[in-house]
Design a protein around this motif. Structure first.
Motif, mmCIF file in Angstrom:
data_model
loop_
_atom_site.group_PDB
_atom_site.id
_atom_site.type_symbol
_atom_site.label_atom_id
_atom_site.label_comp_id
_atom_site.label_asym_id
_atom_site.label_seq_id
_atom_site.Cartn_x
_atom_site.Cartn_y
_atom_site.Cartn_z
ATOM 1 N N PHE A 73 5.561 12.799 -7.425
ATOM 2 C CA PHE A 73 5.172 12.390 -6.085
ATOM 3 C C PHE A 73 5.732 11.006 -5.781
ATOM 4 O O PHE A 73 6.029 10.237 -6.683
ATOM 5 N N ASP A 74 5.845 10.698 -4.508
ATOM 6 C CA ASP A 74 6.242 9.364 -4.072
ATOM 7 C C ASP A 74 4.968 8.571 -3.779
ATOM 8 O O ASP A 74 3.974 9.144 -3.317
ATOM 9 N N TYR A 75 5.025 7.265 -4.035
ATOM 10 C CA TYR A 75 3.842 6.423 -3.892
ATOM 11 C C TYR A 75 4.161 5.158 -3.120
ATOM 12 O O TYR A 75 5.275 4.650 -3.177
ATOM 13 N N ALA A 76 3.129 4.643 -2.451
ATOM 14 C CA ALA A 76 3.219 3.342 -1.792
ATOM 15 C C ALA A 76 1.878 2.643 -1.920
ATOM 16 O O ALA A 76 0.817 3.280 -1.877
ATOM 17 N N ILE A 77 1.953 1.343 -2.090
ATOM 18 C CA ILE A 77 0.770 0.491 -2.130
ATOM 19 C C ILE A 77 0.851 -0.433 -0.918
ATOM 20 O O ILE A 77 1.866 -1.098 -0.711
ATOM 21 N N PHE A 78 -0.208 -0.467 -0.131
ATOM 22 C CA PHE A 78 -0.349 -1.422 0.962
ATOM 23 C C PHE A 78 -1.426 -2.395 0.516
ATOM 24 O O PHE A 78 -2.577 -2.001 0.304
ATOM 25 N N TYR A 79 -1.036 -3.649 0.352
ATOM 26 C CA TYR A 79 -1.919 -4.626 -0.288
ATOM 27 C C TYR A 79 -2.101 -5.860 0.581
ATOM 28 O O TYR A 79 -1.130 -6.471 1.026
ATOM 29 N N GLU A 80 -3.365 -6.202 0.802
ATOM 30 C CA GLU A 80 -3.695 -7.421 1.523
ATOM 31 C C GLU A 80 -4.219 -8.436 0.519
ATOM 32 O O GLU A 80 -5.233 -8.191 -0.139
ATOM 33 N N GLY A 81 -3.499 -9.531 0.363
ATOM 34 C CA GLY A 81 -3.939 -10.564 -0.553
ATOM 35 C C GLY A 81 -2.772 -11.319 -1.151
ATOM 36 O O GLY A 81 -1.620 -11.124 -0.760
ATOM 37 N N PRO A 82 -3.077 -12.159 -2.136
ATOM 38 C CA PRO A 82 -2.013 -12.951 -2.778
ATOM 39 C C PRO A 82 -1.124 -12.078 -3.656
ATOM 40 O O PRO A 82 -1.476 -10.948 -4.006
ATOM 41 N N THR A 83 0.018 -12.611 -4.015
ATOM 42 C CA THR A 83 0.966 -11.911 -4.875
ATOM 43 C C THR A 83 0.288 -11.482 -6.164
ATOM 44 O O THR A 83 -0.500 -12.228 -6.734
ATOM 45 N N ARG A 84 0.600 -10.283 -6.620
ATOM 46 C CA ARG A 84 0.005 -9.736 -7.848
ATOM 47 C C ARG A 84 1.069 -9.555 -8.920
ATOM 48 O O ARG A 84 2.201 -9.202 -8.620
ATOM 49 N N ALA A 85 0.639 -9.742 -10.163
ATOM 50 C CA ALA A 85 1.551 -9.513 -11.292
ATOM 51 C C ALA A 85 1.946 -8.042 -11.391
ATOM 52 O O ALA A 85 3.008 -7.717 -11.900
ATOM 53 N N ASP A 86 1.097 -7.152 -10.909
ATOM 54 C CA ASP A 86 1.366 -5.710 -10.967
ATOM 55 C C ASP A 86 2.565 -5.292 -10.129
ATOM 56 O O ASP A 86 3.083 -4.199 -10.305
ATOM 57 N N GLU A 87 2.991 -6.116 -9.233
ATOM 58 C CA GLU A 87 4.099 -5.745 -8.353
ATOM 59 C C GLU A 87 5.348 -5.377 -9.152
ATOM 60 O O GLU A 87 6.056 -4.434 -8.813
#
Length: 154
Positions: A73-87
């Motif tokens: 599957f294709d995935y997308a994360i929409f994230y509100e907040g500071p930069t994350r190491a998980d990126e």
């Protein structure tokens, strides 16, 4: 009151399925829209996750396990907040990662809660949607795509 709780308090978790995801969306006020047309070119369908940095229930680990377990599957994360190491992890897995203002995209995607998941078929139509606190929620929401994927392999 945390941002997550405020966001939940004023919203409902129901979502009208059957609509199509827009091909472009504006992530922040006064910015150029980003292209989401890739959703319409998905091989098996897509899962879109909406998370907030101020949200205690927004656990990224079940999403990572889902990506590992269902790589078709294709995935997308929409994230509100500071930069994350998980990126960096998501970039390696070819998961699209969008920083956004959840209040702004609510007007275009009608997502009113975090953590939330939209499951979209390969033609861009939302087939399921709901709160995604843990793996069981994510799996239940992904089940229509999993059934289609299994039937296509038979």
């Amino acid at each position: 009151m945390s941002d997550h709780r405020r966001f939940l308090k004023s919203s409902t978790t129901s979502y009208e399925v059957g609509d199509y995801v827009p091909k472009q969306i504006q992530l922040f006020q006064n910015e150029v829209p980003v292209d989401l047309s890739w959703i319409y070119k998905s091989r098996q369908g897509s899962a879109l996750f909406f998370l907030s940095g101020g949200c205690e229930a927004c656990d990224i680990n079940p999403i990572k396990k889902t990506i590992e377990n269902y790589p078709d599957f294709d995935y997308a994360i929409f994230y509100e907040g500071p930069t994350r190491a998980d990126e960096e992890y998501f970039n390696e897995k070819k998961v699209r990662y969008y920083y956004c203002d959840l209040a702004k995209i609510e007007k275009e995607l009608f997502v009113k809660v975090a953590p939330f998941q939209l499951v979209v078929n390969k033609v861009g139509q939302v087939v399921t949607a709901g709160v995604c606190n843990h793996e069981e929620h994510i799996g239940n929401l992904l089940s229509p795509l999993m059934r289609v994927s299994t039937n296509n392999k038979l």
